[in-house]
Motif scaffolding. Sequence first.
Motif, short mmCIF file in Angstrom:
data_model
loop_
_atom_site.label_atom_id
_atom_site.label_comp_id
_atom_site.label_asym_id
_atom_site.label_seq_id
_atom_site.Cartn_x
_atom_site.Cartn_y
_atom_site.Cartn_z
N ASP A 14 -5.00 13.88 9.94
CA ASP A 14 -5.19 15.40 10.19
C ASP A 14 -6.04 15.60 10.85
N VAL A 15 -7.04 15.79 9.88
CA VAL A 15 -8.06 16.25 9.60
C VAL A 15 -9.09 16.30 10.75
N ALA A 16 -9.34 15.16 10.60
CA ALA A 16 -10.50 13.69 11.58
C ALA A 16 -10.06 13.15 12.30
N GLY A 17 -10.54 12.74 13.48
CA GLY A 17 -10.43 11.56 14.40
C GLY A 17 -10.35 10.70 13.96
N GLU A 18 -9.44 9.94 15.21
CA GLU A 18 -9.16 7.98 14.80
C GLU A 18 -10.36 7.47 15.29
N ASP A 19 -11.65 8.34 15.92
CA ASP A 19 -13.33 7.86 15.53
C ASP A 19 -13.76 8.38 14.77
N ASP A 20 -13.59 8.68 13.72
CA ASP A 20 -14.70 8.87 12.32
C ASP A 20 -14.40 7.99 11.63
N LYS A 21 -15.40 7.69 11.09
CA LYS A 21 -15.72 6.71 9.68
C LYS A 21 -15.92 7.24 8.64
N ILE A 22 -14.99 7.34 8.25
CA ILE A 22 -15.23 8.73 6.91
C ILE A 22 -14.99 7.34 5.75
N VAL A 23 -15.88 8.29 4.64
CA VAL A 23 -15.88 7.45 3.33
C VAL A 23 -13.95 7.43 2.79
N PRO A 24 -12.86 6.87 2.63
CA PRO A 24 -11.81 7.24 1.96
C PRO A 24 -11.86 7.15 0.37
N SER A 25 -10.95 8.46 0.76
CA SER A 25 -11.30 9.14 -1.03
C SER A 25 -11.51 9.11 -2.35
N ASP A 155 -20.87 27.45 16.74
CA ASP A 155 -19.52 27.98 16.68
C ASP A 155 -18.26 28.02 15.89
N ARG A 156 -18.40 26.89 15.26
CA ARG A 156 -17.33 27.20 13.62
C ARG A 156 -18.12 27.49 12.66
N GLU A 157 -18.86 27.23 12.15
CA GLU A 157 -19.89 27.36 11.17
C GLU A 157 -19.17 26.08 10.36
N ALA A 158 -19.77 25.16 10.48
CA ALA A 158 -18.47 23.34 9.58
C ALA A 158 -19.23 22.15 10.92
N TRP A 159 -19.10 21.87 9.85
CA TRP A 159 -19.24 20.19 10.38
C TRP A 159 -18.61 19.43 10.85
N VAL A 160 -18.45 18.63 12.35
CA VAL A 160 -17.04 18.34 12.30
C VAL A 160 -17.66 16.97 13.32
N GLY A 161 -16.32 16.22 12.95
CA GLY A 161 -16.36 15.01 13.60
C GLY A 161 -16.31 14.71 14.89
N THR A 162 -15.73 13.58 15.48
CA THR A 162 -15.90 13.04 17.23
C THR A 162 -14.21 13.60 17.23
N GLY A 163 -13.69 13.77 16.50
CA GLY A 163 -12.78 14.16 17.59
C GLY A 163 -12.51 15.57 17.64
N GLY A 164 -13.66 16.27 17.24
CA GLY A 164 -13.93 17.78 17.38
C GLY A 164 -13.05 18.67 16.77
#
Length: 282
Positions: A14-25, A155-164
């Motif tokens: 729910d946090v990152a977009g479907e296109d984000d390639k993130i290292v699993p927890s 604007d968001r003061e954050a690092w965001v993924g491609t999902g916005g």
Amino acid sequence: MPKRRRVNQEKGNDVAGEDDKIVPSPVIQVPFQEQRVLFKLALLPDAMGNLEESIHEKLHDMLMKYNQDVGGILLTLSQVRFPPSRRFASVMGDLPHLHVRVEATSLVFTPEPGMSLTGVVIKVTSTHVALLVYDLFNAAIAREDMPEAYAFDNDREAWVGTGGKEVLGLGEEVAFRVALVHEAAGLIALDGSLREEGGEPRAPVAGLPEGDGGGKGGEGGREVEEEERKGVAGREGKKRDTRGTAEEGARVKKRKEVTGKAEAKAHKKGKGKRLKGEKGLV
């Protein structure tokens, strides 16, 4: 302080977009060890007045500092006692110190490269994210160690993924991998990473990184950032010009003073010669 939110680093959540390639927890590891430690203390002669109190004061000064012998930060000390030996203290040569050996049980914070920890985000910039680990220790994740799909949004003061959606923002709890452990003057700081171990870092980019989401980190943001950089450069140039003008003025003033003194001296010398010539004529 903003409410803490755990960043789930799994693809398609729910946090990152479907296109984000993130290292699993990663599986969070416990960086604490309980050790039985032998301490060698050097006490001044006046410590003999109350040896027990002097030993506890010396041990207390070691808390919350890096200890090379145990390979970590001493957090607690308990069960302090002399080792089982008839000689628990000695004097070396003509030195006045009393060398005492004591044992204690200590809880030690021992982070190591490759270990997985969690921290709460306390600062977000375009170059790094600062974390507080266990409310005590500082850690930082540099831009190069962010996932490739993330970009900084002012604007968001954050690092965001491609999902916005916001991924790394103030107050969030983040799981990261320890890349390096720095130690200086008894304090430690951690370099963290959100990338896979052994993976290539993000390619460095001249200036600030491009943003995402159309805010200041987007196209308009780059124009604002460019104007800000030009403004800073202009102010710095103006300072240098003002400083150079003041220095040049001081040099001109000094030259005038030296020239004035030389002219006065020459005038006085010439006047003396004229007076001498006039006396000779008389």
